[in-house]
Design an enzyme around this catalytic site. Structure first.
Site, PDB file in Angstrom:
ATOM      1  N   ALA A  56       0.757  -0.786  -0.144  1.00  0.00           N
ATOM      2  CA  ALA A  56       0.281   0.030   0.210  1.00  0.00           C
ATOM      3  C   ALA A  56       0.973   1.654  -0.437  1.00  0.00           C
ATOM      4  CB  ALA A  56      -0.696  -0.246   1.097  1.00  0.00           C
ATOM      5  N   PHE A  57       2.138   1.055   0.589  1.00  0.00           N
ATOM      6  CA  PHE A  57       3.156   2.387   1.089  1.00  0.00           C
ATOM      7  C   PHE A  57       3.460   2.906  -0.757  1.00  0.00           C
ATOM      8  CE2 PHE A  57       6.799   4.968   1.893  1.00  0.00           C
ATOM      9  CZ  PHE A  57       6.289   5.573   3.188  1.00  0.00           C
ATOM     10  N   GLU A  58       3.287   1.908  -1.856  1.00  0.00           N
ATOM     11  CA  GLU A  58       3.494   2.052  -3.186  1.00  0.00           C
ATOM     12  C   GLU A  58       2.559   2.918  -3.924  1.00  0.00           C
ATOM     13  OE1 GLU A  58       6.355   0.601  -0.513  1.00  0.00           O
ATOM     14  OE2 GLU A  58       5.101  -0.712  -1.030  1.00  0.00           O
ATOM     15  N   GLY A  79      -6.430  -1.733  -1.652  1.00  0.00           N
ATOM     16  CA  GLY A  79      -5.102  -2.588  -0.818  1.00  0.00           C
ATOM     17  C   GLY A  79      -5.888  -3.033   0.076  1.00  0.00           C
ATOM     18  N   ILE A  82      -3.777  -4.685   7.345  1.00  0.00           N
ATOM     19  CA  ILE A  82      -4.346  -4.995   9.003  1.00  0.00           C
ATOM     20  C   ILE A  82      -3.487  -5.452   9.603  1.00  0.00           C
ATOM     21  CG2 ILE A  82      -4.871  -7.774   9.476  1.00  0.00           C
ATOM     22  CD1 ILE A  82      -5.655  -8.876   6.752  1.00  0.00           C
ATOM     23  N   HIS A  88       3.213   0.001  12.737  1.00  0.00           N
ATOM     24  CA  HIS A  88       3.948  -0.854  10.819  1.00  0.00           C
ATOM     25  C   HIS A  88       1.989  -0.603  10.528  1.00  0.00           C
ATOM     26  CE1 HIS A  88       4.350  -2.073   6.626  1.00  0.00           C
ATOM     27  NE2 HIS A  88       5.255  -1.700   6.714  1.00  0.00           N
ATOM     28  N   PHE A 113      -9.402   6.567  -2.884  1.00  0.00           N
ATOM     29  CA  PHE A 113      -9.067   5.687  -1.480  1.00  0.00           C
ATOM     30  C   PHE A 113      -9.590   4.506  -1.021  1.00  0.00           C
ATOM     31  CE2 PHE A 113      -8.444   5.078   2.926  1.00  0.00           C
ATOM     32  CZ  PHE A 113      -6.641   4.487   2.894  1.00  0.00           C
TER      33      PHE A 113
END
EC number: 2.5.1.78
Length: 172
Positions: A56-58, A79, A82, A88, A113
């Site tokens: 998800a960060f990308e 994405g 969890i 994190h 989103f």
């Protein structure tokens, strides 16, 4: 009073999807729901670009690259994040959301989103359509509605009596 509301009636929308491979069992369900919903609205998925990213960060970077291409009316970001036993989750969830928002505002394009943020795998499965609603479907509806709404407002902005059309600003 003049109200503007997006309508769910666009069949020629150009939509791209960015999706995370992390938690792929869940994200594939989101993608399937999105593709089904696009077809339901008459939007062909035959040549629909779907960009898979590691996590998800990308997502925001690839969403921005797609948005900058000028080929899309909206980008849908899918994405599943969890919660685990470390912080994190909080970092990835908040920064992914902020990144997607920034892309939308910088490029002036609907960037939706559609990332699940859940405490458990069971919650993620429920929200990806295994037991009830599919957030991928909802992301498509949001994209279509926002495309229509931004189109309505861009017509207003180009109206000869608008401050934008006259090169004047309401905010000084």
């Amino acid at each position: 009073m003049k109200e503007y509301k997006g309508k769910l009636n666009i069949s020629k929308a150009r939509i791209g999807i960015v999706i995370s491979r992390f938690n792929e069992t869940i994200t594939k369900n989101l993608l399937e729901g999105s593709l089904d919903e696009l077809e339901r609205y008459g939007i062909s998925t035959q040549n629909l670009p779907v960009a898979w990213v590691p996590g998800a960060f990308e997502i925001p970077l690839i969403a921005k690259q797609m948005a900058l291409s000028g080929e899309f009316d909206a980008i849908i970001c899918l994405g599943a994040i969890i919660r685990g036993t470390t912080p994190h989750f909080d970092y990835v969830a908040s920064q992914s959301a902020a990144g997607i928002l920034n892309v939308s505002l910088e490029i002036n394009l609907p960037v939706v989103f559609g990332i699940l943020t859940t405490d458990t795998v069971e919650q993620a499965m429920e929200r990806s359509g295994v037991k009830m609603g599919n957030k991928g479907r909802e992301a498509v509806q949001t994209a279509i509605e926002m495309i229509d709404l931004t189109d309505q407002l861009s017509l207003l902005r180009n109206h000869p009596h608008s401050s934008t059309a006259n090169n004047t600003s309401v905010c000084k």
